[in-house]
Design a protein around this motif. Structure first.
Motif, short mmCIF file in Angstrom:
data_model
loop_
_atom_site.label_atom_id
_atom_site.label_comp_id
_atom_site.label_asym_id
_atom_site.label_seq_id
_atom_site.Cartn_x
_atom_site.Cartn_y
_atom_site.Cartn_z
N LYS A 16 33.71 43.00 43.11
CA LYS A 16 34.88 43.20 42.15
C LYS A 16 35.29 44.56 41.86
N ASP A 18 38.59 45.85 39.89
CA ASP A 18 39.86 45.82 39.33
C ASP A 18 40.53 47.22 39.01
N LEU A 20 43.72 49.08 37.77
CA LEU A 20 44.78 48.59 36.96
C LEU A 20 45.52 50.12 36.28
N ASP A 48 37.59 48.90 37.44
CA ASP A 48 36.30 48.15 36.84
C ASP A 48 35.62 47.50 38.23
#
Length: 205
Positions: A16, A18, A20, A48
């Motif tokens: 993972k 992320d 953003l 993240d």
């Protein structure tokens, strides 16, 4: 050998990431159905991350890396571990490996770039980076035009002044950003022999 900072992410199985943009804008009503919008902080990228399940020896390596950052007192040289290339060049990477040269910036976020590989294909949604004098910027393409060795590239968020200068390096592959750990975000829940590490980073030059 002494550790140098900003420090790269560990090479490990990331499941993972992320990535953003946090763009803090405050809205406040002012009467007569009017609303005022104000940007209250500079935009900043956040990441993240989470690893695959790790055995203890793997976990201990990433924990040592995290501890060296001292909860954000030291920084990370972040490159997205799984999405480092423009979408058109995830298989044929060579055209994106050569950097371009920033000629000028107009309207705050329209970049005029030359020295680009003629076979480079950029698409809306790709990320690029700027580098100048030890400062780093990452932006998301919202428009691109041009052929050959020159491009006009519109990005969000607008690059900050210290990198938005003629002569800055424009990266199309593995754009880089200086980030710092979010304090107390490191988690490592264990299940049997394995644990999964997760933590957060925030852009901070």
């Amino acid at each position: 050998m002494a550790i140098s900072f900003p420090r790269l992410l560990p090479t490990i199985g990331w499941v993972k990431c992320d990535f953003l943009l946090d763009d803090p804008v405050k809205a406040s009503a002012s009467g007569a159905n009017l609303i005022n919008y104000t940007q209250i902080e500079d935009p900043a990228w956040t990441a993240d991350l989470a690893t695959q399940p790790l055995l203890y020896d793997q976990y201990s390596e990433i924990e040592a890396w995290w501890l060296s950052l001292r909860e954000g007192l030291r920084s990370v040289l972040f490159r997205h571990p799984t999405q480092g290339y423009p979408k058109a060049h995830r298989d044929n990477r060579a055209p994106a490996d050569d950097p371009g040269n920033l000629i000028s910036v107009t309207d705050g976020n329209v970049l005029s770039v030359n020295g680009v590989g003629a076979a480079l294909v950029l698409s809306v949604g790709d990320r690029i980076g700027l580098e100048r004098a030890g400062r780093y910027y990452v932006g998301r393409l919202s428009d691109v035009s041009g052929t050959g060795t020159a491009r006009s590239i519109t990005v969000e968020p607008p690059p900050f002044d210290s990198v938005a200068q003629a002569g800055a390096i424009v990266r199309f592959a593995n754009p880089t950003l200086v980030m710092r750990p979010v304090p107390k975000s490191f988690q490592a829940p264990r299940e049997g022999l394995f644990c999964t590490v997760s933590f957060q980073l925030r852009e901070s030059q």
